[in-house]
Design a protein around this motif. Sequence first.
Motif, PDB file in Angstrom:
ATOM      1  N   SER A  28       0.915  -2.091   0.180  1.00 10.71           N
ATOM      2  CA  SER A  28       0.028  -0.240  -0.411  1.00 10.71           C
ATOM      3  C   SER A  28       0.639   0.964  -0.092  1.00 10.71           C
ATOM      4  O   SER A  28       0.558   2.393  -0.868  1.00 10.71           O
ATOM      5  CB  SER A  28      -1.295   0.128   1.258  1.00 10.71           C
ATOM      6  N   LEU A  31       1.701   1.928  -3.664  1.00 12.75           N
ATOM      7  CA  LEU A  31       1.208   2.071  -4.279  1.00 12.75           C
ATOM      8  C   LEU A  31       0.577   3.705  -4.291  1.00 12.75           C
ATOM      9  O   LEU A  31       0.439   4.176  -5.527  1.00 12.75           O
ATOM     10  CB  LEU A  31       0.134   1.205  -4.414  1.00 12.75           C
ATOM     11  N   ARG A  39      -0.912   2.373 -10.661  1.00 10.78           N
ATOM     12  CA  ARG A  39      -1.932   1.685  -9.214  1.00 10.78           C
ATOM     13  C   ARG A  39      -2.859   0.826  -9.560  1.00 10.78           C
ATOM     14  O   ARG A  39      -3.117   0.172  -9.572  1.00 10.78           O
ATOM     15  CB  ARG A  39      -2.362   2.892  -8.298  1.00 10.78           C
ATOM     16  N   ALA A  43      -2.422  -3.157  -8.618  1.00 10.61           N
ATOM     17  CA  ALA A  43      -3.123  -3.643  -7.849  1.00 10.61           C
ATOM     18  C   ALA A  43      -4.531  -4.362  -8.163  1.00 10.61           C
ATOM     19  O   ALA A  43      -3.862  -5.631  -7.072  1.00 10.61           O
ATOM     20  CB  ALA A  43      -4.239  -2.044  -7.166  1.00 10.61           C
ATOM     21  N   PHE A 109      -9.265   0.726  -4.342  1.00 14.07           N
ATOM     22  CA  PHE A 109      -8.458   0.457  -4.123  1.00 14.07           C
ATOM     23  C   PHE A 109      -8.053   0.982  -2.945  1.00 14.07           C
ATOM     24  O   PHE A 109      -6.591   0.294  -1.926  1.00 14.07           O
ATOM     25  CB  PHE A 109      -7.240   0.058  -4.693  1.00 14.07           C
TER      26      PHE A 109
END
Length: 134
Positions: A28, A31, A39, A43, A109
């Motif tokens: 996380s 990203l 991303r 993801a 996300f």
Amino acid sequence: MYKTYLFLHIFFAIVWIGGMFFNVLFLSPALRSAKEECRQDIAPKVLGKFFMSVWLAIIILFGTGMALWHAFRPDFSTNPLFHLKLILFAIMVINFIYIHLFLYRKRLFSQIPVFVGINLILGTIIVLIITYIR
């Protein structure tokens, strides 16, 4: 058979909790600092593969947990900490279902790490509980 169930149970708990640890503390943040296109590309690939392993972990953990409980540790039936562990596991599963079937499919996300973090805390509490009742 006991050792096999115990190995599978511990291994898949490590897979799930380790994956959450990796997601919250490493994936996380990485990203967040990446470009939006990156991303949106990375993801779903990473999380999709991880989520398949979590579904497998849930099935294996439930099956081996029931086998270990009923066949080898029926004394857990009277232990309130064990019942708390079962409740926390159920909450983790419900939370994961929300993450996978809603957040992931809607491609939200940025919200996933919050809910994964909740599951990581619950999973850590479960490990603490089971350590003390063994």
